[in-house]
Structures are given as C-alpha cells and as structure tokens.
Design an enzyme around this catalytic site. Structure first.
Site, PDB file in Angstrom:
ATOM      1  N   GLU A 182      -4.751   6.065  20.155  1.00  0.00           N
ATOM      2  CA  GLU A 182      -4.836   7.107  19.123  1.00  0.00           C
ATOM      3  C   GLU A 182      -4.587   8.512  19.683  1.00  0.00           C
ATOM      4  O   GLU A 182      -4.455   9.465  18.912  1.00  0.00           O
ATOM      5  CB  GLU A 182      -6.222   7.087  18.460  1.00  0.00           C
ATOM      6  CG  GLU A 182      -6.470   5.857  17.615  1.00  0.00           C
ATOM      7  CD  GLU A 182      -7.939   5.709  17.200  1.00  0.00           C
ATOM      8  OE1 GLU A 182      -8.199   4.884  16.326  1.00  0.00           O
ATOM      9  OE2 GLU A 182      -8.810   6.408  17.755  1.00  0.00           O
ATOM     10  N   HIS A 188     -10.780   4.282  24.469  1.00  0.00           N
ATOM     11  CA  HIS A 188     -11.747   3.282  24.012  1.00  0.00           C
ATOM     12  C   HIS A 188     -11.040   2.006  23.607  1.00  0.00           C
ATOM     13  O   HIS A 188      -9.862   2.015  23.260  1.00  0.00           O
ATOM     14  CB  HIS A 188     -12.650   3.796  22.886  1.00  0.00           C
ATOM     15  CG  HIS A 188     -12.002   4.177  21.578  1.00  0.00           C
ATOM     16  ND1 HIS A 188     -11.030   5.132  21.467  1.00  0.00           N
ATOM     17  CD2 HIS A 188     -12.222   3.745  20.313  1.00  0.00           C
ATOM     18  CE1 HIS A 188     -10.689   5.291  20.187  1.00  0.00           C
ATOM     19  NE2 HIS A 188     -11.391   4.437  19.462  1.00  0.00           N
ATOM     20  N   HIS A 246     -12.689  10.566  16.333  1.00  0.00           N
ATOM     21  CA  HIS A 246     -13.281  10.191  15.050  1.00  0.00           C
ATOM     22  C   HIS A 246     -13.923   8.824  15.262  1.00  0.00           C
ATOM     23  O   HIS A 246     -13.273   7.912  15.710  1.00  0.00           O
ATOM     24  CB  HIS A 246     -12.217  10.125  13.950  1.00  0.00           C
ATOM     25  CG  HIS A 246     -11.128   9.138  14.227  1.00  0.00           C
ATOM     26  ND1 HIS A 246      -9.788   9.450  14.212  1.00  0.00           N
ATOM     27  CD2 HIS A 246     -11.150   7.814  14.545  1.00  0.00           C
ATOM     28  CE1 HIS A 246      -9.070   8.393  14.506  1.00  0.00           C
ATOM     29  NE2 HIS A 246      -9.859   7.382  14.718  1.00  0.00           N
ATOM     30  N   HIS A 254      -7.518   3.197   9.180  1.00  0.00           N
ATOM     31  CA  HIS A 254      -8.120   1.989   9.777  1.00  0.00           C
ATOM     32  C   HIS A 254      -8.296   0.901   8.737  1.00  0.00           C
ATOM     33  O   HIS A 254      -9.335   0.271   8.652  1.00  0.00           O
ATOM     34  CB  HIS A 254      -9.496   2.319  10.353  1.00  0.00           C
ATOM     35  CG  HIS A 254      -9.493   3.375  11.401  1.00  0.00           C
ATOM     36  ND1 HIS A 254      -9.285   4.691  11.121  1.00  0.00           N
ATOM     37  CD2 HIS A 254      -9.675   3.299  12.744  1.00  0.00           C
ATOM     38  CE1 HIS A 254      -9.341   5.392  12.255  1.00  0.00           C
ATOM     39  NE2 HIS A 254      -9.577   4.576  13.241  1.00  0.00           N
TER      40      HIS A 254
END
Lengths: 280, 117
Positions: free
Chosen positions: A240, A193, A12, A59
């Site tokens: 994540e 990431h 996402h 987030h």
C-alpha cells in the site's frame, strides 16, 4: 488556479476506528500513534485546504472481484461510509467536488490513464479514518473530497513506476484547475505489514524508514522495485506504500518535510505518518 | 488453469493473483456479502444453507466450518474479504495472525512489539 499546498501520508488500520470510538488516544498502546497528529493539525490550520484529494485502496467494500478497476476516481456529490462487516462505527458522509473530479478524470484520461469513474462510491476505513485523524473535532469532515482508488486487492497491481506517473499526472491535473482553491493530497496505507499467510506479522522498519526519507530527497527511489519485490520487502499489505508514492508524485517539485512519525505496532502494522509541504 | 508467467517465490506468502481469484470466487463473494448486517445474520442462522446459496465447494465450506485461516487462503480466500468473516466471529487481524503462525495471540503481539525496537 488551484494550488496544491502539500501532501499528508498516513497508515489506515480498522483498529484506529475502534480506538477513536473508545476514546483510547491516550491509552499506552495508542498514544505513540495518536501523538503524531497534533503537529499535522497545526499545519492544516496554517495551510487551510478547501479540498482533499485522497489516494487510497479499497478493501472489499466498494469493489468486488466481479469488476476490479486498477485506478478509479470518484465523481459523486457525496461519499458514504459503511460498517465493512465488522460493525465499526460509521462516520458521516463526505462531500464531493464533482467539478474537480471531472476535471481530474478528463486530464488523466487525456494523459492515457484508463480510469474507472464512479458516480456512486462507498468509501471504507482507508478513506474515512485518515480524514477523522486529520480533523478529529469536526462532526463532519470540513473539506470537500475527491477519492482516487488504486487496486491492491487482486494482482497484477499497477507497478510503483506506474503509480508514480499517475500521481504526477494527478498533481498536474489539480494544478491546472481553474478555481482559486487550496488542495491537500492525502495518501493512505502501509507502511510494512502482512495480514495473511505464514509470514503474517512481518514488518520491515529499515525499509520503511528508508522509504519515508526517499520521498523527500529521492522521490522516485521506490519505483525501481517490482510489485513482487515490494511485497517481499514490505509484506502483502505493505505494498500500500503505492498510495504514498502517488501522493508524493502529485506534489510539484521539491518538498519540505514538515513532520513525520513512525511507530510499530498498531494492530499488525508499522504505522507511518508524514507531512510534506511544497517548497515554493 | 494456471498463469504462464513465472511467479516469484516469497516465503510464507501467496499473492492473490488470477489463479486464486478464480479459485476463490464463490468464497470471496460470500464474504463480500458480509458487508451487510442482514447477510451476516442470515449466515449465522444457517451457515450450511448460506454457503450453498453462494455455491461454495466442499473444500471451501469445510474451511469455513473449521475456521481454518490458512485453509481459507489456500481455498482462494482473499484476506480483505475473509476479514469480514473473521468479523462475524469477533476475531481481529491479530487473532488471524496468531492462527496462521501457530503462536498465541500474546506471542504474536509480542513479536510485533519486538520488531519495533
């Protein structure tokens, strides 16, 4: 009884929202990412889920540091999206299924997971964009939803081992629900990431590909790593992958890989996608 | 105040633990408020007054004023909340990546493309 038809795991990234809004699916930058999804659409048309249980991480839209739950489960009639501070286009609200939410909450607490329950819950891009990617042509998401949120904002984070156990208990809870509905479990986030720090831009293709493969043949493989080791291997946001792990753990028994896609980069992210079907 | 547990050193990386969460509370609370368009507009009308309203200390206000990404992290900023500040400035995560690594945005993007080969 409810049946888990399989699991879908996907990255996402807020930029996906802008790409969808700008109709950039066939743009050379975006094509390798969006081209991963038609086989998923075909699979969804075949298995026809009624409900999506979505494992994701907030987030900083619904939760702030004043109260930061490790595991939170939504129990609202409807979940609203918001612009998250960037002014990205807001998607229509998502229907909940409060009966399944409370069943999941009851079962998970019974199994010693101390949850936060949310009768109001804003859902951010980690929830909304994967659903839009899976059902791109519907104005409103056509399945009911149950959000399950795992903290990846403030450390300590729950360990990979703990998230696996949560997923397993979540799958058992769904499977013990006394209604003949078909459930897909969706896990969103990762893969490698890192947004913050001097190591920003870090990705790790070898690890990501090994992790994806492990979910099929050796699902507990990643539980051997500590959170710090996972951050080192996959980046501050690569952690994540916990959502993928919980999703895989929710699928009973062996799974068959229906489809996978992997592409670097989307924004700063190594984007992964996988569809796993329960073997029985 | 610091946590007792030995921390693992990860190059170029600081995990957002209890120490940073305490240190950055006011800064992150301000950035969390940027979820609302009204608050973003209020900040843009008078940055100094808005920082005061949220009780930012001098270091935090200075790194906000200077758009200093590594400084914002060192001041206890969490990237998820800081991203909302970046949104006000019209910056995306690749701008932030370039700023933190000392690259141009094009160099940063090229690095990511190379990593995918």
């Amino acid at each position: 009884m409810a049946k888990i038809v399989g699991g879908i795991t996907t990255s996402h990234v807020p930029a996906i929202g802008r790409a969808i809004a700008g109709n950039l699916q066939q743009d050379p930058y975006w094509k390798p990412f969006f081209d991963g999804f038609p086989p998923v659409h075909d699979w969804l048309a075949k298995v026809k889920p009624d409900i999506a249980v979505v494992v994701y991480n907030d987030h900083g839209l619904n939760f702030f540091l004043d109260k930061m739950p490790t595991f939170a489960v939504g129990a609202a009639p409807e979940y609203q999206n918001a612009d998250e501070g960037w002014g990205i286009p807001t998607l229509p609200p998502y229907a909940g299924n409060q009966a399944l939410s409370w069943h999941v909450i009851n079962e998970l607490v019974e199994k010693e997971f101390d949850l936060t329950t949310c009768q109001e819950m804003l859902v951010d891009h980690a929830f909304s964009l994967p659903l839009k990617l899976l059902w791109p042509n519907e104005e409103r998401c056509p399945v009911q939803t149950v959000p399950v949120c795992i903290n990846t904002v403030q450390y300590p984070l729950p360990s990979a081992k703990r998230c696996f156990k949560l997923g397993k208990a979540l799958g058992e809870a769904i499977a013990s629900w006394d209604e003949d509905l078909r459930v897909v479990v969706i896990g969103t986030g990762g893969l490698s990431h890192q947004l913050d720090g001097k190591r920003a831009g870090f990705v790790n293709k070898d690890f990501d590909l090994a992790f994806m493969e492990s979910l099929i043949n050796d699902p507990e493989w990643a539980t051997k790593y500590s959170i710090e080791e996972l951050v080192e291997l996959t980046g501050t946001q690569g952690v994540e992958l916990l959502m993928w792990l919980a999703t895989r753990a929710a699928l009973p028994g062996k799974v068959r890989k229906v489809h996978a896609n992997y592409h670097i980069p989307i924004s700063n992210t190594a984007a992964g996608l996988m569809v796993m079907e329960c073997a029985d | 105040m610091s946590s007792v547990r030995q921390k693992r050193e990860i190059p170029g990386t600081a995990v957002f633990d209890g120490d940073l969460a305490q240190k950055g509370y006011a800064l992150n609370k301000m950035c969390f408020s940027f979820n609302s368009a009204d608050n973003r507009a209020e900040f843009q009308r008078d940055e100094h007054a808005y920082c005061r309203k949220y009780g930012l200390n001098e270091e935090q206000e200075s790194v906000i004023r200077n758009r200093d990404v590594l400084g914002l992290l060192a001041a206890g900023g969490n990237v998820y909340y800081l991203a909302k500040f970046a949104g006000i400035l019209g910056l995306d995560v690749q701008d932030l990546g370039a700023a933190q690594t000392g690259m141009t945005k094009d160099e940063f993007k090229a690095m990511l493309v190379a990593a995918g080969k």
